[in-house]
Design a protein around this motif. Structure first.
Motif, PDB file in Angstrom:
ATOM      1  N   LYS A 194      10.262  -4.954  -4.943  1.00 43.77           N
ATOM      2  CA  LYS A 194      10.277  -4.049  -3.787  1.00 43.77           C
ATOM      3  C   LYS A 194       8.971  -3.258  -3.726  1.00 43.77           C
ATOM      4  CE  LYS A 194      15.295  -3.365  -4.218  1.00 43.77           C
ATOM      5  NZ  LYS A 194      16.357  -2.372  -4.480  1.00 43.77           N
ATOM      6  N   ILE A 195       8.325  -3.267  -2.574  1.00 43.24           N
ATOM      7  CA  ILE A 195       7.130  -2.437  -2.374  1.00 43.24           C
ATOM      8  C   ILE A 195       7.592  -1.067  -1.903  1.00 43.24           C
ATOM      9  CG2 ILE A 195       5.019  -2.097  -1.031  1.00 43.24           C
ATOM     10  CD1 ILE A 195       4.635  -5.098  -0.977  1.00 43.24           C
ATOM     11  N   ILE A 196       7.340  -0.053  -2.727  1.00 43.27           N
ATOM     12  CA  ILE A 196       7.809   1.298  -2.394  1.00 43.27           C
ATOM     13  C   ILE A 196       6.716   2.156  -1.750  1.00 43.27           C
ATOM     14  CG2 ILE A 196       9.663   1.299  -4.112  1.00 43.27           C
ATOM     15  CD1 ILE A 196       7.814   2.891  -5.983  1.00 43.27           C
ATOM     16  N   ARG A 197       5.450   1.830  -2.007  1.00 43.86           N
ATOM     17  CA  ARG A 197       4.342   2.528  -1.357  1.00 43.86           C
ATOM     18  C   ARG A 197       3.192   1.545  -1.150  1.00 43.86           C
ATOM     19  NH1 ARG A 197       3.927   8.135  -1.914  1.00 43.86           N
ATOM     20  NH2 ARG A 197       2.161   7.886  -0.501  1.00 43.86           N
ATOM     21  N   SER A 198       2.487   1.683  -0.037  1.00 46.05           N
ATOM     22  CA  SER A 198       1.361   0.797   0.256  1.00 46.05           C
ATOM     23  C   SER A 198       0.306   1.580   1.039  1.00 46.05           C
ATOM     24  CB  SER A 198       1.843  -0.410   1.065  1.00 46.05           C
ATOM     25  OG  SER A 198       0.783  -1.297   1.311  1.00 46.05           O
ATOM     26  N   GLN A 199      -0.926   1.522   0.543  1.00 49.82           N
ATOM     27  CA  GLN A 199      -2.007   2.267   1.200  1.00 49.82           C
ATOM     28  C   GLN A 199      -3.350   1.621   0.881  1.00 49.82           C
ATOM     29  OE1 GLN A 199      -1.741   6.554   0.686  1.00 49.82           O
ATOM     30  NE2 GLN A 199      -3.958   6.792   0.947  1.00 49.82           N
ATOM     31  N   THR A 200      -4.306   1.774   1.777  1.00 52.58           N
ATOM     32  CA  THR A 200      -5.626   1.185   1.537  1.00 52.58           C
ATOM     33  C   THR A 200      -6.399   1.946   0.465  1.00 52.58           C
ATOM     34  OG1 THR A 200      -7.758   0.566   2.523  1.00 52.58           O
ATOM     35  CG2 THR A 200      -6.703   2.540   3.400  1.00 52.58           C
ATOM     36  N   GLY A 201      -7.099   1.164  -0.351  1.00 49.12           N
ATOM     37  CA  GLY A 201      -8.025   1.722  -1.329  1.00 49.12           C
ATOM     38  C   GLY A 201      -9.437   1.282  -1.004  1.00 49.12           C
ATOM     39  N   ASP A 202      -9.588   0.616   0.147  1.00 48.55           N
ATOM     40  CA  ASP A 202     -10.891   0.233   0.708  1.00 48.55           C
ATOM     41  C   ASP A 202     -11.720  -0.650  -0.212  1.00 48.55           C
ATOM     42  OD1 ASP A 202     -12.290   0.299   3.072  1.00 48.55           O
ATOM     43  OD2 ASP A 202     -13.572   1.980   2.461  1.00 48.55           O
ATOM     44  N   PHE A 203     -11.064  -1.355  -1.122  1.00 52.53           N
ATOM     45  CA  PHE A 203     -11.716  -2.293  -2.046  1.00 52.53           C
ATOM     46  C   PHE A 203     -12.653  -1.618  -3.046  1.00 52.53           C
ATOM     47  CE2 PHE A 203     -10.982  -5.820   1.204  1.00 52.53           C
ATOM     48  CZ  PHE A 203     -10.050  -6.475   0.423  1.00 52.53           C
TER      49      PHE A 203
END
Length: 324
Positions: A194-203
């Motif tokens: 389960k993905i509980i959080r997802s956010q960009t880290g801009d690589f």
């Protein structure tokens, strides 16, 4: 003057002209191929290796390379492409910052009869004839491979929770979109994932650390897996995990993509569990494709790079072989 003498003089006069034409033709034939290349930036170990490969391959092939660093900004790439058009380069190649927004400038290149090659990342355009070929990895498959490793890990550990935080790449970029899609597709095979959080880290490593710190503050011990769209973000996140008092690789499994030396070093330290390879050494293939395109030879619309998956168990054996 006799006809014979006139013919003789004509040959005598024409001979120096012919002697002049041949070297000019030879000089024209020997003119080096000129490629205008716009790079995304220098946001990661992978990108640095990719740039080095392209510059080195151009030098070895005797190709004149005009290089532009976009510093992760699409507007800089558009300016660079227009500059290449104005300079009348033979071929334009670029690794797009994001997928969309390229139709106008690529039409300008087409009107100028300058072929375009995409490297590493693809684009979404209304007319696919705006570029000749796309050379790079299958990002969707990379996401699938990362998820397959995690699914297999879950099968062997039936009592473990798999609460995943996801560090996405640059918003709108092909690898970020595709690696997320491929991962999501396969993780459905295991209900505990389960993905509980997802956010960009801009690589980037710094942004990966920053976002992971925020994840840890909001979710804490609930996090059991980190899925990072590239190794640099994972390495930054590992630092945040350790500073929060957790053990990366054990308390929080770390799954990432790229296969750079830094990831192998983290695996050797027991802090990263698996990295999915994304080969940056595209230079030689790019030069060959550019020469073929300029010569009017047919090239495939899609050229996929062969890559592997490296779990921590093989890190010690594979590390000496890494070239990036």
């Amino acid at each position: 003057m006799s006809l014979t003498r006139r013919n003789f003089l004509g040959v005598a006069v024409a001979a120096p002209v012919a002697a002049t034409v041949v070297p000019l033709n030879a000089a024209f034939a020997a003119k080096p191929l000129t490629i205008g290349f716009s790079q995304v930036g220098a946001e990661s170990e992978w990108r640095t290796a990719n740039t080095a490969s392209i510059k080195d391959a151009a030098k070895k092939a005797g190709i004149n390379l005009k290089f532009a660093d976009a510093q992760q900004r699409q507007e800089n790439q558009v300016k660079a492409i227009r500059s290449f058009i104005a300079q009348r380069v033979d071929v334009i190649a670029f690794s797009p910052v994001v997928e969309s927004g390229w139709d106008t400038v690529l039409r300008e290149a087409k009107r100028a009869n300058i072929p375009v090659i995409l490297t590493d990342r693809g684009v979404k355009v209304s007319d696919e004839s705006l570029y000749v070929t796309f050379l790079g990895s299958d990002f969707v498959e990379e996401g699938r491979r990362a998820a397959r490793w995690l699914v297999e890990h879950a099968k062997k550990n039936p009592n473990r929770a798999y609460n995943i935080v996801e560090l996405q790449g640059t918003v709108g970029s092909a690898p970020a979109i595709d690696r997320k899609a491929g991962f999501a597709e396969v993780m459905k095979l295991e209900p505990r994932l389960k993905i509980i959080r997802s956010q960009t880290g801009d690589f980037t490593r710094a942004k990966g650390k920053e976002v992971m710190e925020a994840f840890l503050k909001s979710e804490g011990k609930n996090i059991t897996v980190l899925y990072a769209h590239n190794d640099d973000m994972a390495i930054g996140a590992i630092q945040a995990i350790e500073e929060a008092g957790f053990k990366p690789g054990k308390d929080i499994l770390v799954v990432s993509i790229d296969g750079v030396r830094g990831a192998f070093e983290a695996m050797l330290q027991g802090k990263l569990n698996v990295t999915v390879e994304c080969n940056p050494l595209l230079g030689p293939q790019l030069m060959e494709a550019a020469k073929a395109v300029k010569a009017g030879k047919p090239v495939p619309k899609r050229i996929v790079v062969q890559e592997g998956v490296f779990p921590a168990e093989v890190a010690a054996k594979e590390f000496p072989n890494r070239k990036y």
